[in-house]
Design an enzyme around this catalytic site. Structure first.
Site, PDB file in Angstrom:
ATOM      1  N   ASP A 168      37.878  31.365  39.803  1.00 44.17           N
ATOM      2  CA  ASP A 168      37.208  31.940  38.631  1.00 44.17           C
ATOM      3  C   ASP A 168      35.737  32.210  38.963  1.00 44.17           C
ATOM      4  O   ASP A 168      35.166  31.597  39.862  1.00 44.17           O
ATOM      5  CB  ASP A 168      37.267  30.975  37.441  1.00 44.17           C
ATOM      6  CG  ASP A 168      38.687  30.792  36.931  1.00 44.17           C
ATOM      7  OD1 ASP A 168      39.549  31.644  37.226  1.00 44.17           O
ATOM      8  OD2 ASP A 168      38.914  29.782  36.246  1.00 44.17           O
TER       9      ASP A 168
HETATM   10  N1  URA Z   1      41.978  26.603  38.175  1.00 41.25           N
HETATM   11  C1  URA Z   1      41.078  27.152  37.338  1.00 41.25           C
HETATM   12  O1  URA Z   1      41.127  26.951  36.123  1.00 41.25           O
HETATM   13  N2  URA Z   1      40.110  27.931  37.851  1.00 41.25           N
HETATM   14  C2  URA Z   1      39.987  28.171  39.182  1.00 41.25           C
HETATM   15  O2  URA Z   1      39.059  28.863  39.596  1.00 41.25           O
HETATM   16  C3  URA Z   1      40.931  27.587  40.044  1.00 41.25           C
HETATM   17  C4  URA Z   1      41.929  26.810  39.515  1.00 41.25           C
END
Ligand code: URA
Length: 231
Positions: free
Chosen positions: A101
């Site tokens: 993310d």
């Molecule tokens: N899980 C999430 O919520 N975000 C990420 O970036 C990776 C795994």
């Protein structure tokens, strides 16, 4: 076949303009001759290329470990900052293996090895990904148990996630899928909230803590072989 200057730049001999100068200074040879041109095409698998007297062994794939900073997206293009903005020439045509993310930090493999990336991301392979999490509310043993059993949340079923090293509203969590917002969703399902997320490991590849956010380095031979094992 590829251009000589691209081959040299791809193998870490300098930028495109630096290697062009080296070629003009006769520091580069192709099959024994230094009478070569930057734009000439070579066969990287069969021609013998030297740079400053050293043979440059052809590497089809490049593997970089990026310590992804927060604030950039895991894509090759977009109208916001991307992870590739942290990668210099000549590696601009590589791509991130998987997605973190925008606000997530940590280990991201950047490569041009499509087949390996495909294997590492395949849900069937169940490759482990370990993260450090800071969260908002207390996490009970029952919560850890629930995550360990696998959680259904908003009609989505998440595979078992192993939570360890719980202390002071932080923990490690190991997941084997790569679902959208997976860890945030698991914590939301437990009535909790992820405040900070950092990936520490993918399979047996660990984030090099010497890399500051935004920095990257080549993977070692051993790290590449470990990643390939079983793929
Ligand atoms: N899980 C999430 O919520 N975000 C990420 O970036 C990776 C795994």
């Amino acid at each position: 076949m590829m251009r000589l200057d691209k081959f040299l730049a791809d193998h870490g001999c300098g930028t495109r303009s630096e290697v062009k100068k080296s070629i003009r200074r006769h520091e580069v040879s192709v099959n024994g001759s230094t009478d070569v041109r930057a734009e000439q095409h070579i066969d990287p698998e069969n021609d013998v290329i030297t740079f400053l007297g050293e043979e440059i062994v052809y590497q089809k794939y490049v593997y970089l470990m990026l310590h992804k900073p927060a604030g950039c997206i895991s894509a090759t293009s977009g109208n916001t900052e991307t992870v590739m903005d942290y990668i210099a020439e000549p590696y601009k045509d590589l791509f991130p293996c998987g997605r973190l993310d925008k606000d997530t930090e940590g280990l991201l493999l950047i490569t041009n090895d499509g087949p390996l990336a495909h294997e590492l991301l395949s849900p069937k392979k169940g490759i482990e990904k370990e993260y450090f999490v800071r969260y908002a509310n207390d996490l009970s043993p029952a919560d850890i148990e629930k995550a360990g059993q696998g959680i259904v949340y908003q009609k989505e079923a998440y595979k078992p996630a192993r939570i360890t090293e719980v202390k002071d509203h932080t923990c490690h969590i190991i997941i084997t899928e790569g679902r959208f917002h997976e860890i945030k969703q698991i914590f939301a399902a437990l009535g909790n909230e992820v405040l900070y997320l950092k990936r520490l490991r993918m399979k047996n590849l660990k984030l090099d803590e010497n890399l500051a956010p935004g920095e990257y380095r080549y993977l070692s031979e051993e790290e590449i072989n470990d990643l390939r094992e079983g793929c």
